[in-house]
Design an enzyme around this catalytic site. Structure first.
Site, PDB file in Angstrom:
ATOM      1  N   GLY A  56      10.580  17.535   7.624  1.00 15.30           N
ATOM      2  CA  GLY A  56       9.375  17.401   6.808  1.00 15.30           C
ATOM      3  C   GLY A  56       8.971  15.954   6.583  1.00 15.30           C
TER       4      GLY A  56
ATOM      5  N   ASN B 128       3.872  18.315  -0.612  1.00 16.40           N
ATOM      6  CA  ASN B 128       4.961  18.022  -1.559  1.00 16.40           C
ATOM      7  C   ASN B 128       4.459  17.934  -2.996  1.00 16.40           C
ATOM      8  OD1 ASN B 128       3.646  15.552  -1.664  1.00 16.40           O
ATOM      9  ND2 ASN B 128       5.543  14.368  -1.721  1.00 16.40           N
TER      10      ASN B 128
ATOM     11  N   GLY C 267      14.881  11.834  13.433  1.00 15.53           N
ATOM     12  CA  GLY C 267      14.654  13.035  12.634  1.00 15.53           C
ATOM     13  C   GLY C 267      13.263  13.583  12.873  1.00 15.53           C
ATOM     14  N   ALA C 268      13.135  14.892  12.752  1.00 12.71           N
ATOM     15  CA  ALA C 268      11.842  15.534  12.996  1.00 12.71           C
ATOM     16  C   ALA C 268      11.579  16.621  11.942  1.00 12.71           C
ATOM     17  CB  ALA C 268      11.811  16.116  14.410  1.00 12.71           C
TER      18      ALA C 268
ATOM     19  N   ASP D 245       4.001  12.050   0.392  1.00 12.20           N
ATOM     20  CA  ASP D 245       4.999  11.303   1.186  1.00 12.20           C
ATOM     21  C   ASP D 245       4.288  10.313   2.111  1.00 12.20           C
ATOM     22  OD1 ASP D 245       7.225  12.526   0.109  1.00 12.20           O
ATOM     23  OD2 ASP D 245       7.388  14.036   1.696  1.00 12.20           O
TER      24      ASP D 245
ATOM     25  N   LEU E 137      15.167   6.677   4.604  1.00 12.46           N
ATOM     26  CA  LEU E 137      14.337   7.356   3.601  1.00 12.46           C
ATOM     27  C   LEU E 137      15.144   7.813   2.389  1.00 12.46           C
ATOM     28  CD1 LEU E 137      11.712   9.421   5.622  1.00 12.46           C
ATOM     29  CD2 LEU E 137      11.800   6.984   5.109  1.00 12.46           C
TER      30      LEU E 137
ATOM     31  N   LYS F 160       8.333  22.590   2.048  1.00  5.78           N
ATOM     32  CA  LYS F 160       7.042  21.880   2.177  1.00  5.78           C
ATOM     33  C   LYS F 160       6.046  22.624   3.063  1.00  5.78           C
ATOM     34  CE  LYS F 160       8.953  17.359   1.107  1.00  5.78           C
ATOM     35  NZ  LYS F 160       9.241  15.984   1.545  1.00  5.78           N
TER      36      LYS F 160
HETATM   37  N1  LIG Z   1      12.264   8.504  -0.313  1.00  3.76           N
HETATM   38  C1  LIG Z   1      11.484   9.557  -0.371  1.00  3.76           C
HETATM   39  O1  LIG Z   1      10.513   9.626  -1.119  1.00  3.76           O
HETATM   40  C2  LIG Z   1      11.759  10.718   0.547  1.00  3.76           C
HETATM   41  C3  LIG Z   1      10.766  11.671   0.783  1.00  3.76           C
HETATM   42  C4  LIG Z   1      11.055  12.729   1.649  1.00  3.76           C
HETATM   43  C5  LIG Z   1      12.334  12.807   2.207  1.00  3.76           C
HETATM   44  N2  LIG Z   1      13.260  11.857   1.932  1.00  3.76           N
HETATM   45  C6  LIG Z   1      14.609  11.905   2.527  1.00  3.76           C
HETATM   46  O2  LIG Z   1      14.457  11.949   3.937  1.00  3.76           O
HETATM   47  C7  LIG Z   1      15.510  12.721   4.510  1.00  3.76           C
HETATM   48  C8  LIG Z   1      14.904  13.797   5.403  1.00  3.76           C
HETATM   49  O3  LIG Z   1      14.141  14.664   4.578  1.00  3.76           O
HETATM   50  P1  LIG Z   1      13.379  15.935   5.195  1.00  3.76           P
HETATM   51  O4  LIG Z   1      12.573  16.512   4.099  1.00  3.76           O
HETATM   52  O5  LIG Z   1      12.720  15.578   6.471  1.00  3.76           O
HETATM   53  O6  LIG Z   1      14.610  16.888   5.453  1.00  3.76           O
HETATM   54  P2  LIG Z   1      14.718  18.086   6.460  1.00  3.76           P
HETATM   55  O7  LIG Z   1      13.364  18.609   6.821  1.00  3.76           O
HETATM   56  O8  LIG Z   1      15.737  19.006   5.904  1.00  3.76           O
HETATM   57  O9  LIG Z   1      15.362  17.308   7.736  1.00  3.76           O
HETATM   58  C9  LIG Z   1      15.704  18.003   8.807  1.00  3.76           C
HETATM   59  C10 LIG Z   1      16.178  17.005   9.867  1.00  3.76           C
HETATM   60  O10 LIG Z   1      17.594  16.894   9.810  1.00  3.76           O
HETATM   61  C11 LIG Z   1      18.114  17.255  11.091  1.00  3.76           C
HETATM   62  N3  LIG Z   1      19.432  17.862  10.952  1.00  3.76           N
HETATM   63  C12 LIG Z   1      19.797  18.818  10.086  1.00  3.76           C
HETATM   64  N4  LIG Z   1      21.100  19.124  10.273  1.00  3.76           N
HETATM   65  C13 LIG Z   1      21.548  18.337  11.283  1.00  3.76           C
HETATM   66  C14 LIG Z   1      22.803  18.195  11.937  1.00  3.76           C
HETATM   67  N5  LIG Z   1      23.863  18.921  11.599  1.00  3.76           N
HETATM   68  N6  LIG Z   1      22.906  17.280  12.934  1.00  3.76           N
HETATM   69  C15 LIG Z   1      21.848  16.530  13.296  1.00  3.76           C
HETATM   70  N7  LIG Z   1      20.625  16.626  12.722  1.00  3.76           N
HETATM   71  C16 LIG Z   1      20.485  17.525  11.712  1.00  3.76           C
HETATM   72  C17 LIG Z   1      17.094  18.213  11.633  1.00  3.76           C
HETATM   73  O11 LIG Z   1      17.242  18.356  13.029  1.00  3.76           O
HETATM   74  P3  LIG Z   1      16.683  19.701  13.771  1.00  3.76           P
HETATM   75  O12 LIG Z   1      15.185  19.537  13.803  1.00  3.76           O
HETATM   76  O13 LIG Z   1      17.331  19.658  15.109  1.00  3.76           O
HETATM   77  O14 LIG Z   1      17.112  20.852  12.907  1.00  3.76           O
HETATM   78  C18 LIG Z   1      15.800  17.504  11.237  1.00  3.76           C
HETATM   79  O15 LIG Z   1      15.541  16.383  12.052  1.00  3.76           O
HETATM   80  C19 LIG Z   1      16.314  13.269   3.323  1.00  3.76           C
HETATM   81  O16 LIG Z   1      17.413  12.426   3.099  1.00  3.76           O
HETATM   82  C20 LIG Z   1      15.346  13.177   2.172  1.00  3.76           C
HETATM   83  O17 LIG Z   1      16.003  13.044   0.924  1.00  3.76           O
HETATM   84  C21 LIG Z   1      13.003  10.823   1.117  1.00  3.76           C
END
Ligand SMILES: NC(=O)c1ccc[n+]([C@@H]2O[C@H](COP(=O)([O-])OP(=O)(O)OC[C@H]3O[C@@H](n4cnc5c(N)ncnc54)[C@H](OP(=O)(O)O)[C@@H]3O)[C@@H](O)[C@H]2O)c1
Length: 277
Positions: free
Chosen positions: A128, A90, A125-126, A105, A214, A68
């Site tokens: 995308g 996105n 979480g922090a 989003d 999410l 993203k």
């Molecule tokens: N419903 C919807 O339309 C929608 C839209 C977007 C996303 N989502 C969902 O939301 C969730 C997050 O999406 P995203 O795009 O934000 O994903 P992302 O950017 O990959 O999320 C990264 C997050 O996960 C943490 N993380 C990764 N590995 C970890 C570990 N081993 N232990 C602890 N924390 C860990 C990261 O922490 P660090 O910063 O410390 O690395 C960061 O906070 C996903 O399940 C996605 O499918 C849903």
């Protein structure tokens, strides 16, 4: 039928994606044929994947993790206000002289949140998706937002980026101390990413606290069940998924399909009936 709309999702991984179901249902509702493909793009290869889409006449794109930020960069100056504010894209479309981008989003999370304005929100979480969540909570005027994350410095950056007090950034271990005053917890970690997830004690949240995960389907089910067992209102991200997808469809076509058949198709695809709680 008109079309076909030539669209694709770029991400890694993408094999689990419900976007073909979503856009198929959206297209059917407004009589637009949709040719939707999933493109698995390894980190570092986003720009070449984008060029391939352009060559292939595929000009309506969704982007998911981890691309993203790269999508945001690829759009240069052709960004919607939501994409500018969040620094993430996105949804892309070809706009005569280059790619343009939106972050739908934001609209997606706003739909999931509904009309509520919590007083104290905790964002877990922090990544995308957290950027969009924080943007919506800011627009709603939520007084206090704490962000907990494996790397607290990323939470701090996120808060600073939207002009919020970086003192509200924490490590994941602080979640337990924040829960008792939270009236909203947003779970924005990929399911299973954090090994401490199963040990979260949802009984420490006050009655009426709402939990929004999410993710959706089986990967989100365990956490949502635990929160419901503690008497909390807990919902998955399917409504957000539908709303962000419908907003993307509207960007591409100028048409806004009805939400109900799209949510129903997604529910069927994840094999679960909607829950009132
Ligand atoms: N419903 C919807 O339309 C929608 C839209 C977007 C996303 N989502 C969902 O939301 C969730 C997050 O999406 P995203 O795009 O934000 O994903 P992302 O950017 O990959 O999320 C990264 C997050 O996960 C943490 N993380 C990764 N590995 C970890 C570990 N081993 N232990 C602890 N924390 C860990 C990261 O922490 P660090 O910063 O410390 O690395 C960061 O906070 C996903 O399940 C996605 O499918 C849903």
């Amino acid at each position: 039928m008109i079309g076909p709309l030539r669209a694709a999702l770029l991400g890694h991984p993408v094999d689990h994606s419900l976007s073909p179901v979503l856009h198929g249902a959206a297209g059917a509702a407004v009589r637009v044929a949709v040719d939707y493909t999933l493109v698995d793009v390894l980190p570092g290869h986003f720009d070449e994947a984008l060029a391939a889409c352009r060559r292939d006449d595929r000009h309506c794109l969704n982007v998911t993790a981890p691309h993203k930020r790269s999508a945001w960069r690829a759009c240069a100056t052709r960004l919607t206000p939501a994409a500018e504010r969040t620094g993430a894209v996105n949804t892309l479309w070809w706009a005569d002289d280059g790619w343009a981008g939106d972050n739908t989003d934001v609209e997606g999370f706003a739909a999931l949140l509904g009309a509520a304005t919590p007083g104290h929100a905790v964002l877990v979480g922090a990544g995308g998706a957290a950027r969009a969540v924080l943007d919506v909570l800011g627009a709603r005027g939520v007084a206090r937002v704490d962000v907990v994350n494996r790397r607290p410095e990323r939470a701090r950056e996120l808060l600073e980026g939207v002009g919020r007090d970086p003192a509200h950034a924490h490590g994941l271990g602080d979640l337990a101390t924040l829960q008792p005053s939270a009236d909203l917890v947003v779970w924005a970690l990929p399911p299973g990413a954090w090994s401490g997830e199963a040990a979260v004690d949802w009984r420490t949240c006050p009655p009426g606290c709402r939990v929004l995960h999410l993710a959706y389907g089986a990967p989100a089910a365990t956490l949502l069940s635990a929160a419901r067992a503690a008497g909390l209102v807990a919902e998955d991200g399917l409504v957000m998924l539908a709303a962000q997808g419908l907003a993307a469809f509207a960007r591409w076509t100028g048409l806004r399909p009805p939400g109900a058949p799209v949510v129903a198709a997604l529910r069927e695809a994840v094999g679960g009936a909607p829950r009132a709680d």
